[in-house]
Write an enzyme that holds these catalytic residues in place. Structure first.
Site, PDB file in Angstrom:
ATOM      1  N   LYS A 199       0.874  -1.283  -0.347  1.00  0.00           N
ATOM      2  CA  LYS A 199       0.215  -0.008  -0.162  1.00  0.00           C
ATOM      3  C   LYS A 199       0.688   0.963  -0.140  1.00  0.00           C
ATOM      4  O   LYS A 199       0.212   1.808  -0.480  1.00  0.00           O
ATOM      5  CB  LYS A 199      -1.103   0.406   1.055  1.00  0.00           C
ATOM      6  N   ASP A 245     -10.824   3.885   4.217  1.00  0.00           N
ATOM      7  CA  ASP A 245     -11.378   2.233   4.509  1.00  0.00           C
ATOM      8  C   ASP A 245     -12.397   2.003   4.120  1.00  0.00           C
ATOM      9  O   ASP A 245     -13.130   0.840   3.857  1.00  0.00           O
ATOM     10  CB  ASP A 245     -10.714   1.041   5.352  1.00  0.00           C
ATOM     11  N   GLN A 273      -4.729  -1.052   9.591  1.00  0.00           N
ATOM     12  CA  GLN A 273      -4.408  -2.753   8.825  1.00  0.00           C
ATOM     13  C   GLN A 273      -4.816  -3.790   9.749  1.00  0.00           C
ATOM     14  O   GLN A 273      -5.047  -3.710  10.835  1.00  0.00           O
ATOM     15  CB  GLN A 273      -2.781  -2.990   8.634  1.00  0.00           C
TER      16      GLN A 273
END
Ligand code: NDP
Length: 285
Positions: free
Chosen positions: A52, A119, A96
């Site tokens: 990422k 997200d 994460q």
């Protein structure tokens, strides 16, 4: 033989659009920033985060690497999220998952400012998806929708079956397909006669986490099959779909790797640049 739905190709197109948007924000004096929060030592999480961060670099987004040890407390993580929330140079916050077991994942996701939730997993943003209100979208299902769109596969009026009902993939996937006017069925571990239900699908989405579970008997000839699964096995990375048996009867299919995975990463970038654009707009009001 099925057409390959090439996630790497579609992701590259989205990334080049994002790079242009970043360049235009930079001209206005704003470099989009993404905070990447990683707690603990999970090797898969470390590898995802590296990818990422590399993606961010490619498109000109500044990623801020915020790694913390496995023993980080909830209070410390809350403080870190609060700092990111109030930092104007950070437009998106990625935590994460999974977090170490002693940390409350739901509380952390809810603490992220809704506008910086790139997200798309903040409860308000999931709620907005339910209500059909503009909000950052969960990256994996949003990436699937973009792939379908790229290949001219319109869900309207089609029967869609989603196998899996997680908050990260299955549920938002079902809502996005519904929003696109598909007739949607959601399956899970308690579903009876799963292959029979799946065979009704014009569009079949597998988001289960069980290697190659979806075999030819689950698939109607001519169906579009999207494999979200990422399973690490002795023979390498495989999806939830048994590609060898399904590919000959599907009309289109995503490979693993090279299908949904790159799209998830591309949508994170798209959500970050969108958040930065909104923030700039807000400053100019
Ligand atoms: P979860 O484990 O959170 O959810 C799995 C879902 O599958 C659950 O709803 C579960 O049902 C259902 N399920 C499990 N076993 C069966 C079964 N035998 N029959 C029918 N349904 C079943 O996983 P995620 O949603 O987070 O992820 C799903 C897969 O997608 C994983 O392989 C994951 O690695 C991958 N993934 C890939 C991404 C990408 O970018 N490509 C991003 C995110 C995830 P129940 O609710 O009843 O337990």
């Amino acid at each position: 033989m099925a057409r390959t739905i090439d996630g790497t190709l579609v992701a590259a197109k989205i990334k080049s659009e994002v790079a242009e948007q970043v360049a235009s924000l930079v001209e206005r004096g704003v470099r989009p920033g993404l905070a990447v929060v990683l707690v603990g030592d999970d090797p898969a999480s470390h590898s995802y985060v590296r990818m990422k961060e590399k993606d961010c670099e490619e498109v000109g987004i500044l990623s801020r690497d915020l790694r913390r040890p496995a023993q980080t407390t909830q209070a410390e993580l809350n403080d870190l999220i609060d700092q990111c929330n109030s930092d104007p140079s950070i437009h998106g916050i990625l935590v994460q998952l999974p977090l170490p077991a002693h940390l409350d994942e739901e509380a952390v996701l809810a603490r992220i400012s809704r506008e910086k939730d790139v997200d798309g997993l903040h409860p308000t943003n999931l709620g907005r998806l339910v209500r059909g209100i503009q909000a950052p979208r969960a990256c994996t299902p949003w990436g699937v929708m973009k792939m379908l769109e790229h290949y001219g596969i319109d869900p309207a009026g089609k029967r869609a079956v989603v196998v899996g009902r997680s908050s990260i993939v299955g549920k938002p996937m079902a809502l996005m397909l519904l929003e696109a006017n598909a007739t949607v069925t959601v399956c899970h571990s308690k579903t009876q006669d799963l292959p029979v239900v799946c065979r009704e699908a014009d569009i079949l989405i597998a988001a289960v986490g069980r290697p190659e579970m979806v075999t030819a008997e689950f698939v109607k000839p001519g169906a579009v099959v999207v494999d979200v699964g990422i399973n690490r096995t002795d023979k390498g990375m495989v999806g939830d779909v048994d590609y060898a048996s399904v590919e000959p009867i599907a009309s289109a299919i995503t490979p693993v790797p090279g299908g949904v995975g790159p799209m998830t990463r591309a949508m994170l970038l798209a959500n970050t640049v969108a958040a930065a654009t909104v923030a700039v707009g807000a400053q100019n009001l």
